[in-house]
Design an enzyme around this catalytic site. Structure first.
Site, PDB file in Angstrom:
ATOM      1  N   ASP A   1       0.402  -1.039   0.186  1.00  0.00           N
ATOM      2  CA  ASP A   1      -0.278   0.036  -0.201  1.00  0.00           C
ATOM      3  C   ASP A   1       0.912   1.577  -0.248  1.00  0.00           C
ATOM      4  OD1 ASP A   1      -2.646  -1.002  -0.105  1.00  0.00           O
ATOM      5  OD2 ASP A   1      -2.657  -1.060   2.002  1.00  0.00           O
TER       6      ASP A   1
HETATM    7  O1  CEZ Z   1      -2.330  -2.531   5.262  1.00  0.00           O
HETATM    8  C1  CEZ Z   1      -2.576  -3.794   4.597  1.00  0.00           C
HETATM    9  C2  CEZ Z   1      -3.349  -4.081   3.503  1.00  0.00           C
HETATM   10  O2  CEZ Z   1      -5.039  -3.666   3.782  1.00  0.00           O
HETATM   11  O3  CEZ Z   1      -1.203  -3.387   3.458  1.00  0.00           O
HETATM   12  C3  CEZ Z   1      -0.882  -4.158   2.745  1.00  0.00           C
HETATM   13  C4  CEZ Z   1      -1.637  -4.660   1.872  1.00  0.00           C
HETATM   14  O4  CEZ Z   1      -1.710  -5.527   1.105  1.00  0.00           O
HETATM   15  C5  CEZ Z   1      -3.202  -5.312   2.638  1.00  0.00           C
HETATM   16  O5  CEZ Z   1      -4.336  -4.689   1.051  1.00  0.00           O
HETATM   17  C6  CEZ Z   1       0.371  -4.035   2.458  1.00  0.00           C
HETATM   18  O6  CEZ Z   1       0.785  -2.955   1.938  1.00  0.00           O
HETATM   19  O7  CEZ Z   1       0.162   2.382   5.419  1.00  0.00           O
HETATM   20  C7  CEZ Z   1      -0.273   1.767   4.748  1.00  0.00           C
HETATM   21  O8  CEZ Z   1      -1.439   2.529   3.866  1.00  0.00           O
HETATM   22  C8  CEZ Z   1      -0.605   0.479   5.011  1.00  0.00           C
HETATM   23  O9  CEZ Z   1      -0.635  -0.378   4.072  1.00  0.00           O
HETATM   24  C9  CEZ Z   1      -1.412  -0.487   6.392  1.00  0.00           C
HETATM   25  O10 CEZ Z   1      -2.614   0.301   6.523  1.00  0.00           O
HETATM   26  C10 CEZ Z   1      -1.703  -1.721   5.983  1.00  0.00           C
HETATM   27  C11 CEZ Z   1      -1.994  -2.283   7.631  1.00  0.00           C
HETATM   28  O11 CEZ Z   1      -1.064  -2.591   8.226  1.00  0.00           O
HETATM   29  C12 CEZ Z   1      -3.734  -2.598   8.146  1.00  0.00           C
HETATM   30  O12 CEZ Z   1      -3.256  -3.950   8.291  1.00  0.00           O
END
Ligand code: CEZ
Length: 800
Positions: A482
């Site tokens: 993300d």
């Molecule tokens: O969210 C996860 C996502 O729900 O991070 C993963 C992604 O593949 C999942 O779909 C890896 O990036 O900074 C952000 O926005 C983060 O990426 C978080 O929101 C992250 C958290 O750890 C929550 O679960």
């Protein structure tokens, strides 16, 4: 008490308790600070929107669930204060807020309830929390037993935090008729167009007591007085003051004054939750407690007990498809008891989001293939109905009418299409429901429909098309990761991982096409996969491992020349799945991962963790080193890698890393992680080589895409009991030091009892159908013609 100074320049207050909120304030062009006489401060500055530099110990907005949530003295809680009326001694169960260490303490995290048993001062307190299957409510049972030899005089004070509900309107009263404390608020809003939604919210919080309390307090401030939450002043008087809260912060505290005889046990039950209005609370009372009971009356099964029983049954529905018995009892316990539960939780709740991220929605439902495949089927149809006519997928799947894509779902990511074939293949392995591919589904915002086959095909085409002249997939503002938002935001940067994942998507989609009778497409996708793997090897192989990507400015990253973020886990594992890595590359990259990413707590997502912003990589480099995507043992990514290791037969490496996902067995390891092995958290802190003190610490966040992949690791890998179009393929990959293991696998309505053991004279895996002696050896290890309702005994012999 208060007076101006002689020079009139100050106003003085001579007591910190008389006017506890008395304050002064200071400001300048950019900031203000509101300073309270007791030392509390509210400060704000402009940049140019208002911002903070000294924060409350929690996140102030209501947002998605966060890792490593801090707890603090006023953190919302459910407590029971106990006062010995004779000596005045006060303690609380289960432990907070008074923090008196009881003589005996047990916390028991269960599948359908959570319990504490506390023994202290010749009292035994049992607290049990469960939920109803439907409706938002906490069902609490509290038992107090006098375990001493004489009659006692005590007061019990159940205390349920309500807290700061709203700046517009908040209050609370004890409602005699309802037998409940009812706190009311108006969710703050400002726009007239928000009113229709606001007026329907459940803005009340109630604490319903089965037995009428002797007294209560609804004002947080009155309850705490000068003693504070750790020793509330209100407990000093004989009875609570029966106070209310009028635009004051409410709480829900009750008092029962009792005199239990030696050996006597009393039981109290409460329901705590939100409601729209008093009428709803009255219905809830009726539902759980029927008409008010005489205090002390014996409880037979009523609405409350029935709800608890129904909830236990509901949780039990989330049973998995595999029960294992191995030399590793910790693993058995997790796989048999907790793993399917966590998978099921994701599948039924969609992480309590109205717009789950597309990749999360699909992977969470991939897991449901093993538990309740019908819901997976429905989830595919829902997701595909939101696919755009060009084949691309939206960033989130809207599950409720009127819901909007929020937070991260407003950031364009390019990986969502990958998860369609990946998750579909697991669903088909499990169910063989190829009929799904023939279902007609509409495209979003278009007058066009297509079969599921056509939808997925278009998604794979979209991935193939969204590549640059080198054949590498654009990343835009993120892929699976993300916060990797600045690699390609100018439109040129590419993702190494996504390119590899596209090759893998082509490869598995080809298999499904073949099975569906589309041989031409199958051949074409196999070629595509090879072509993409070729591009990957040309542009991304760095000598000992694969790069993570190439930035907008053409700079490769995740390579040996980088001081931070030299190596990322995702491209390595997925290159084993896609077939990009040949034998020599495979060996090198596995060694690089072991040397640079493996820690005692699992394999890290990247290393070394970034310690400063890299503006050509993005927000991920700004997360604290070793936390989350910036080099934690990010279990979702670790699970991809382990899955890939099993896919290429690397069973020892795979098992070693799989085991590191669970706390234990060494007590020091359990302590460092800080978590019970009842779920896998989204991460354990990484940056082991940079910050060993904090490495291993659990995020305690149980929302994670990890679990369906761990289930796949155990099913497809470790035990090798994966479905195929023809039946169940049995090909265990037990670690070398296990001499035997067994499993019960339910599959397409049948039950397989599988006994595995190592035997001298065996040179390859031999699978026999029928009892150990005299069974019939089956070719290719595939049990064909599986009949629902049947059970099969399978014996597997492995080389010593
Ligand atoms: O969210 C996860 C996502 O729900 O991070 C993963 C992604 O593949 C999942 O779909 C890896 O990036 O900074 C952000 O926005 C983060 O990426 C978080 O929101 C992250 C958290 O750890 C929550 O679960």
């Amino acid at each position: 008490m208060i007076r101006p100074t002689e020079d009139q320049q100050y106003y003085e207050l001579t007591s910190p308790t008389e006017l506890p909120k008395a304050s002064g304030f200071l400001w300048n062009n950019q900031m203000m600070i509101h300073m309270n006489c007791r030392g509390y401060a509210v400060s704000q500055f402009m940049q140019p929107e208002p911002a903070k530099y000294s924060y409350a110990p929690n996140l102030e907005a209501k947002t998605f669930m966060q890792p490593e949530q801090p707890y603090y003295a006023h953190h919302p809680g459910r407590f029971l204060f106990i006062k010995d009326e004779e000596s005045g001694y006060i303690f609380s169960a289960p432990y907070e807020p008074t923090r008196q260490l009881p003589e005996k303490y047990t916390f028991a995290a269960g599948k359908h309830d959570i319990r504490w048993t506390i023994e202290h001062w010749n009292l035994r307190i049992e607290m049990t929390l469960t939920l109803p299957k439907d409706g938002v409510a906490e069902l609490w049972k509290i038992k107090v037993k006098n375990t001493g030899a004489r009659k006692r005089k005590i007061s019990l004070y159940p205390y349920f935090s309500v807290g700061y509900m709203s700046w517009m309107n908040q209050s609370g009263v004890y409602d005699e008729k309802l037998g409940a404390i009812v706190c009311s608020a108006i969710t703050p809003y400002q726009k007239v167009q928000d009113y229709p939604a606001i007026k329907n919210l459940k803005d009340k919080t109630y604490l319903l007591a089965e037995k009428k309390p002797d007294a209560w307090e609804v004002s947080q401030e009155a309850f705490e007085g000068e003693g504070g939450i750790m020793r509330p002043s209100a407990l000093e008087s004989g009875l609570l003051a029966c106070g209310d809260a009028r635009y004051e912060m409410p709480t829900a505290a009750m008092q029962y004054r009792i005199q239990p005889e030696a050996g006597e046990e009393l039981e109290y039950r409460f329901v705590f939750g939100p409601a729209k209005d008093e009428a709803e609370i009255a219905d809830i009372r009726e539902l759980y407690f029927g008409t008010e009971k005489e205090s002390g009356a014996a409880s037979t099964e009523d609405g409350f007990d029935a709800a608890a029983r129904a909830y236990a049954a509901y949780v039990a529905e989330g049973r998995g498809c595999l029960t294992i018995d191995t030399p590793d009892k910790g693993l058995d316990n997790f796989v048999n008891q907790w793993l399917p539960r966590q998978v099921y939780y994701h599948g039924v709740t969609n992480r309590l989001s109205t717009d789950p991220q597309t990749r999360n929605y699909l992977q969470d439902h991939m897991g449901m293939s093993y538990i309740d495949p019908d819901t997976t089927r429905k989830a595919f149809l829902t997701a595909l109905s939101q696919q755009r006519p060009d084949g691309s997928m939206p960033d989130g799947i809207v599950l409720y009418e009127g819901a909007e894509l929020k937070y991260i779902n407003q950031v364009p990511h390019t990986d969502h299409c990958v998860w369609l074939p990946v998750c579909l293949s697991t669903y088909l392995d499990e169910t063989n429901d190829y009929a799904l591919l023939g279902e007609e589904v509409a495209y979003a915002g278009a007058d066009k429909t297509g079969t599921v086959f056509e939808h997925i095909d278009l998604a794979v085409q979209w991935l193939i098309g969204d590549r640059d002249e080198r054949g590498l997939n654009y990343i835009n503002q993120g892929d699976w990761c993300d916060p990797m938002n600045m690699v390609g935001h100018k439109g040129r940067g590419v993702s190494g991982w996504l390119t590899i994942a596209t090759a893998y998507a082509c490869r598995i989609w080809a298999d499904m096409c073949e099975q569906y009778g589309r041989t031409e497409e199958a051949a074409n996708y196999r070629e595509q996969a090879e072509e993409i793997n070729g591009a990957v090897n040309r542009h991304l192989w760095d000598g000992d491992w694969y790069a993570r990507g190439i930035t907008d400015d053409g700079v490769p990253f995740g390579i040996s020349a980088d001081e931070e973020g030299r190596i990322f886990i995702n491209p390595q594992g997925w290159s084993l799945l896609s077939g990009a890595a040949d034998a020599a590359k495979k060996e090198k990259l596995i060694r690089a991962v072991e040397e640079q990413l493996e820690s005692p707590y699992g394999v890290e997502k990247l290393a070394p963790s970034y310690t400063a912003m890299r503006e050509d990589v993005g927000r991920v480099t700004q997360k604290h080193p070793g936390s989350a995507e910036n080099g934690a043992v990010y279990n979702h990514a670790a699970a991809f890698y382990i899955y890939a290791l099993y896919a290429v037969g690397e069973k020892e490496n795979a098992y070693r890393l799989l085991r590191k996902m669970l706390p234990g067995t060494d007590p020091a390891d359990i302590k460092q992680r800080g978590q019970l092995p009842v779920f896998i958290p989204n991460y354990y802190r990484g940056a082991y080589r940079q910050f060993p003190r904090t490495a291993g610490r659990s995020s305690h966040l149980f929302n994670t895409g990890t679990v369906p992949w761990v289930y796949r690791c155990v099913i497809d890998g470790l035990f090798g009991v994966q479905g195929t179009p023809d039946g169940l393929r049995i090909a265990p990959q037990l670690p070398a030091d296990w001499n035997e293991a067994s499993a019960v696998r339910t599959f397409r309505g049948a039950e397989f009892r599988i006994a595995i053991r190592r035997e001298a004279g065996v040179s390859e895996t031999e699978v026999y159908l029928g009892g150990a002696a005299g069974g019939e050896r089956i070719e290719g290890g595939i049990v064909r013609g599986v009949q629902a309702g049947e059970s099969y005994d399978v014996t597997v012999k492995l080389p010593l």
